[in-house]
Write a protein that holds these residues in place. Structure first.
Motif, PDB file in Angstrom:
ATOM      1  N   LEU A 205     -87.712 -26.046 -85.959  1.00 61.87           N
ATOM      2  CA  LEU A 205     -88.643 -25.764 -87.359  1.00 61.87           C
ATOM      3  C   LEU A 205     -89.896 -26.708 -87.198  1.00 61.87           C
ATOM      4  O   LEU A 205     -90.329 -27.887 -87.758  1.00 61.87           O
ATOM      5  N   GLU A 235     -81.772 -28.342 -85.832  1.00 59.72           N
ATOM      6  CA  GLU A 235     -82.022 -28.644 -87.233  1.00 59.72           C
ATOM      7  C   GLU A 235     -81.816 -29.950 -87.951  1.00 59.72           C
ATOM      8  O   GLU A 235     -80.519 -30.387 -87.445  1.00 59.72           O
ATOM      9  N   GLN A 291     -90.143 -28.886 -92.113  1.00 64.91           N
ATOM     10  CA  GLN A 291     -89.057 -28.057 -91.853  1.00 64.91           C
ATOM     11  C   GLN A 291     -89.127 -26.678 -92.965  1.00 64.91           C
ATOM     12  O   GLN A 291     -88.897 -25.591 -92.685  1.00 64.91           O
ATOM     13  N   ARG A 295     -89.608 -23.063 -92.330  1.00 63.66           N
ATOM     14  CA  ARG A 295     -88.357 -22.040 -92.698  1.00 63.66           C
ATOM     15  C   ARG A 295     -88.727 -20.794 -93.693  1.00 63.66           C
ATOM     16  O   ARG A 295     -88.333 -19.778 -93.413  1.00 63.66           O
ATOM     17  N   HIS A 307     -78.406 -21.160 -88.128  1.00 64.56           N
ATOM     18  CA  HIS A 307     -79.087 -22.747 -87.992  1.00 64.56           C
ATOM     19  C   HIS A 307     -77.955 -23.429 -87.092  1.00 64.56           C
ATOM     20  O   HIS A 307     -76.680 -23.554 -87.229  1.00 64.56           O
TER      21      HIS A 307
END
Length: 334
Positions: A205, A235, A291, A295, A307
């Motif tokens: 991300l 993540e 992020q 996303r 994820h």
């Protein structure tokens, strides 16, 4: 299209920008499939020995498929590092029956020359080995051909080159218009564009990996290659509450309550400690905001998204099993 049996997918191509952990994700995907009791081949074509590193096994040779792991569900994971020279020698023997003459060509440097100056041919040979594993049928002679696979996972080149690598028919257009090489390229393209194939893209991300993912999706769609899932790797999950994040993000953040809490547990609180902790929290809010923006960009691609968490301290056997479990759990929820 997901990682399981939906659509009859047998070839899972895993790509991603360098540094996103695509080899690790390919290994975790192979393990997740083996968890379902499948016999899986995970193959690499870049000669980096990434598979042996992830599974902590000896280096893989260019023509042998060796067991690298057993899945938690009783399946089996085999590994293969495809060597273009070995693939070309096998190809020459298969189609032209050169036998010992092939070895002489290698001795005089012809094999190295062919696989270096003709990158299109090199790609056809590399992916041709993977194609053979997907299409393999039982042999009556009890040879290595008896190693049949329910699924093949390909650790493919990075997103910047994957469209060129998978577009083998275009790569061969100027090298061979007829003959066995052209026929093989056409057969590979037919497999890659069929419902038996899914191309999965690994990203972080972060701005550059996400942008490369967006560009790669457009290129792959232009080549009519079936896309599978986006895998968001490493993540970061917030270690603090949403309320605390909101306080840190505010322009008028008050450090006094933090100082009182630290002092209450017996810590000596000074301006340097307090400022460092506060800045770390503010940096975290910026990271999480980034992020969220990236996303949203990935959501706009309209692909299933998986994820995977950041594994502190680097990847080991336990970390690989954690990623495997995360993929399997999310796959079951799809």
């Amino acid at each position: 299209m997901t990682f399981g049996d939906a659509g009859g997918v047998r070839l899972h191509v895993v790509t991603g920008k360098g540094g996103t952990g695509k080899t690790t994700v390919a290994a975790a995907l192979a393990m997740a499939l083996a968890t379902q009791g499948k016999r899986v081949l995970v193959a690499e074509v870049e000669g980096r020995q990434g598979i042996s590193g992830v599974f902590d096994v000896p280096r893989l040779s260019g023509d042998e498929e060796v067991q690298v792991a057993t899945g938690p569900g009783g399946g089996q994971v085999m590994g293969l590092s495809v060597d273009p020279k070995a693939a070309l020698l096998e190809y020459l023997q298969m189609f032209y029956k050169l036998g010992m003459a092939g070895g002489m060509l290698e001795r005089f440097g012809v094999i190295d020359f062919a696989t270096t100056v003709a990158p299109g041919l090199r790609d056809v040979l590399l992916i041709g080995k993977v194609y053979e594993a997907v299409r393999r049928r039982p042999s009556r002679r009890g040879t290595r051909s008896d190693q049949l696979y329910d699924a093949v996972v390909l650790d493919a080149p990075p997103t910047g080159r994957v469209a060129q690598f998978l577009g083998v028919n275009h790569a061969m257009a100027g090298l061979a218009k007829v003959g066995p090489i052209k026929n093989q390229a056409d057969a590979i393209t037919a497999l890659l564009q069929s419902s038996q194939t899914a191309v999965h893209l690994v990203t972080l991300l972060e701005e550059m990996p996400v942008q490369e993912t967006v560009e790669a999706v457009a290129e792959l769609r232009a080549l009519s290659l079936p896309l599978g899932a986006i895998v968001v790797n490493q993540e970061v999950t917030p270690p603090i509450s949403d309320e605390t994040l909101a306080l840190l993000a505010a322009d008028d953040f008050d450090e006094d309550p933090l100082a009182e809490d630290l002092a209450a547990v017996g810590l000596r609180v000074g301006p340097r400690m307090l400022g460092g902790l506060t800045q770390t929290g503010i940096d975290l809010t910026h990271r999480l905001a980034l992020q969220d923006r990236e996303r949203e960009t990935l959501d706009g691609l309209g692909l299933p998204t998986f994820h995977l968490p950041l594994i502190p301290g680097g990847m080991d056997a336990g970390g690989l099993l954690e990623l495997t479990a995360a993929l399997a759990e999310q796959e079951a929820a799809v």
